[in-house]
Design a protein around this motif. Sequence first.
Motif, PDB file in Angstrom:
ATOM      1  N   ARG A 128      17.615  56.893   6.004  1.00  0.00           N
ATOM      2  CA  ARG A 128      18.387  55.810   6.596  1.00  0.00           C
ATOM      3  C   ARG A 128      19.449  56.409   7.510  1.00  0.00           C
ATOM      4  NH1 ARG A 128      16.953  50.542   6.693  1.00  0.00           N
ATOM      5  NH2 ARG A 128      16.251  50.795   4.529  1.00  0.00           N
ATOM      6  N   THR A 129      19.517  55.908   8.741  1.00  0.00           N
ATOM      7  CA  THR A 129      20.477  56.441   9.699  1.00  0.00           C
ATOM      8  C   THR A 129      21.875  55.881   9.431  1.00  0.00           C
ATOM      9  OG1 THR A 129      20.169  54.663  11.295  1.00  0.00           O
ATOM     10  CG2 THR A 129      18.638  56.524  11.412  1.00  0.00           C
TER      11      THR A 129
ATOM     12  N   VAL B 188      19.474  51.877  10.497  1.00  0.00           N
ATOM     13  CA  VAL B 188      18.059  51.814  10.857  1.00  0.00           C
ATOM     14  C   VAL B 188      17.277  52.845  10.043  1.00  0.00           C
ATOM     15  CG1 VAL B 188      16.387  52.009  12.742  1.00  0.00           C
ATOM     16  CG2 VAL B 188      18.662  51.048  13.178  1.00  0.00           C
ATOM     17  N   LEU B 189      16.099  52.446   9.556  1.00  0.00           N
ATOM     18  CA  LEU B 189      15.254  53.348   8.790  1.00  0.00           C
ATOM     19  C   LEU B 189      14.414  54.191   9.743  1.00  0.00           C
ATOM     20  CD1 LEU B 189      14.249  54.281   5.993  1.00  0.00           C
ATOM     21  CD2 LEU B 189      12.533  52.450   6.103  1.00  0.00           C
ATOM     22  N   PHE B 190      14.575  55.509   9.673  1.00  0.00           N
ATOM     23  CA  PHE B 190      13.796  56.458  10.472  1.00  0.00           C
ATOM     24  C   PHE B 190      12.729  57.099   9.589  1.00  0.00           C
ATOM     25  CE2 PHE B 190      16.753  57.965  14.186  1.00  0.00           C
ATOM     26  CZ  PHE B 190      16.810  56.669  14.665  1.00  0.00           C
ATOM     27  N   GLU B 191      11.595  57.349  10.189  1.00  0.00           N
ATOM     28  CA  GLU B 191      10.507  58.095   9.562  1.00  0.00           C
ATOM     29  C   GLU B 191      10.177  59.268  10.470  1.00  0.00           C
ATOM     30  OE1 GLU B 191       5.706  57.476   8.535  1.00  0.00           O
ATOM     31  OE2 GLU B 191       6.972  55.754   9.041  1.00  0.00           O
TER      32      GLU B 191
ATOM     33  N   TYR C 157      11.218  59.825   5.106  1.00  0.00           N
ATOM     34  CA  TYR C 157      12.056  58.714   5.548  1.00  0.00           C
ATOM     35  C   TYR C 157      13.520  59.008   5.249  1.00  0.00           C
ATOM     36  CZ  TYR C 157       7.581  56.182   5.246  1.00  0.00           C
ATOM     37  OH  TYR C 157       6.263  55.789   5.381  1.00  0.00           O
TER      38      TYR C 157
ATOM     39  N   GLU D 107      19.497  47.421  13.516  1.00  0.00           N
ATOM     40  CA  GLU D 107      18.058  47.227  13.611  1.00  0.00           C
ATOM     41  C   GLU D 107      17.523  47.802  14.925  1.00  0.00           C
ATOM     42  OE1 GLU D 107      16.779  43.169  13.943  1.00  0.00           O
ATOM     43  OE2 GLU D 107      18.047  42.758  15.674  1.00  0.00           O
TER      44      GLU D 107
ATOM     45  N   HIS E 161      10.536  47.124  10.737  1.00  0.00           N
ATOM     46  CA  HIS E 161      10.857  47.676   9.413  1.00  0.00           C
ATOM     47  C   HIS E 161      11.367  49.108   9.531  1.00  0.00           C
ATOM     48  CE1 HIS E 161       9.961  49.486   5.437  1.00  0.00           C
ATOM     49  NE2 HIS E 161      10.284  48.285   4.980  1.00  0.00           N
ATOM     50  N   HIS E 162      10.671  49.915  10.340  1.00  0.00           N
ATOM     51  CA  HIS E 162      11.124  51.288  10.582  1.00  0.00           C
ATOM     52  C   HIS E 162      10.518  51.814  11.868  1.00  0.00           C
ATOM     53  CE1 HIS E 162       7.347  51.932   8.232  1.00  0.00           C
ATOM     54  NE2 HIS E 162       7.185  52.938   9.067  1.00  0.00           N
TER      55      HIS E 162
END
Length: 308
Positions: free
Chosen positions: A258-259, A263-266, A256, A78, A217-218
């Motif tokens: 997912r790493t 962690v969600l990257f945008e 978007y 996170e 969240h991101h």
Amino acid sequence: MLKEIKGLHHVTSMASSARANNAFFTETLGLRRVKQTVNFDAPDVYHLYYGDEIGTPGSVMTYFPFPNMGPRGAGAGEVGVTVFAVPKDALPYWRERLAARGAPGLKEEEIFGEKRLRFTGPDGDEFALAEVADSRAPWTGGGVPVDVAIRGFQGASLRLRDAGATDELLRFMGYEVADTAGAVTRFVLPGGNGADMIEVETLPGARPARLGAGSVHHIAFAVPDRAAQLEVREALADTGHQVTPVIDRDYFWSIYFRTPGGVLFEVATNEPGFDRDEDTAHLGEALRLPKQHAHLRSYLEQHLEPLS
């Protein structure tokens, strides 16, 4: 290595009360609410944006306030601490201000030669104010004097069990290792937009984070325009990342992925900006709806929690 990314664009978190969230960011932190709209996928939930006068990329904290949402569970995978930049010698003012407003978790610390003040938000959201040299102009309509006001993000931290693959990703995105202190590695983006620091904390034995109120969240990274975004998307896909198609978010376009650390990257464009449907003088004052949800206006105006 990518050269199109310029630093952070925004950070999006979740909350349990729209009213409490709005009060904290506009009254306690003195940021401007630059947009009130709704979640594209759950239109009965607000999407609130806070930042500087015009919502400059690198200054914008955004929230999905799900009413009565349960709390997060901190852990690995996170975004940990979101760090705002303030001028030198501003921390005494902020310690007094935050204490007077009941912000919990106040703690002074120093890392990488910088003074920080840690605190938490209404849902246990983790924040810090860092004293740094920063020429960005602050929003001064929130009651905070210009000489101590928040300039935007400095950056954010990631908490990961194993940072190896994410370290490689950040280098690919143009970041460079600046320093290491214990389990924390600081990455910086040369020539960035001011919100150009990412710290990676390695916690091998940490439990997985649980999404809830107070969770990020991101985290979104800024590119100048759609052409640059397409170059980034192609490069990420070529290196094996599963990247979404480009999505129109009204005030920017987004992709978007997912790493490796979860962690969600945008990656979001700086265009068209928050003034595309409102005059700058009145940003965030009225509820704006994506066109696909325009027919819900009467219902939403009756059922969304009043912000004040």
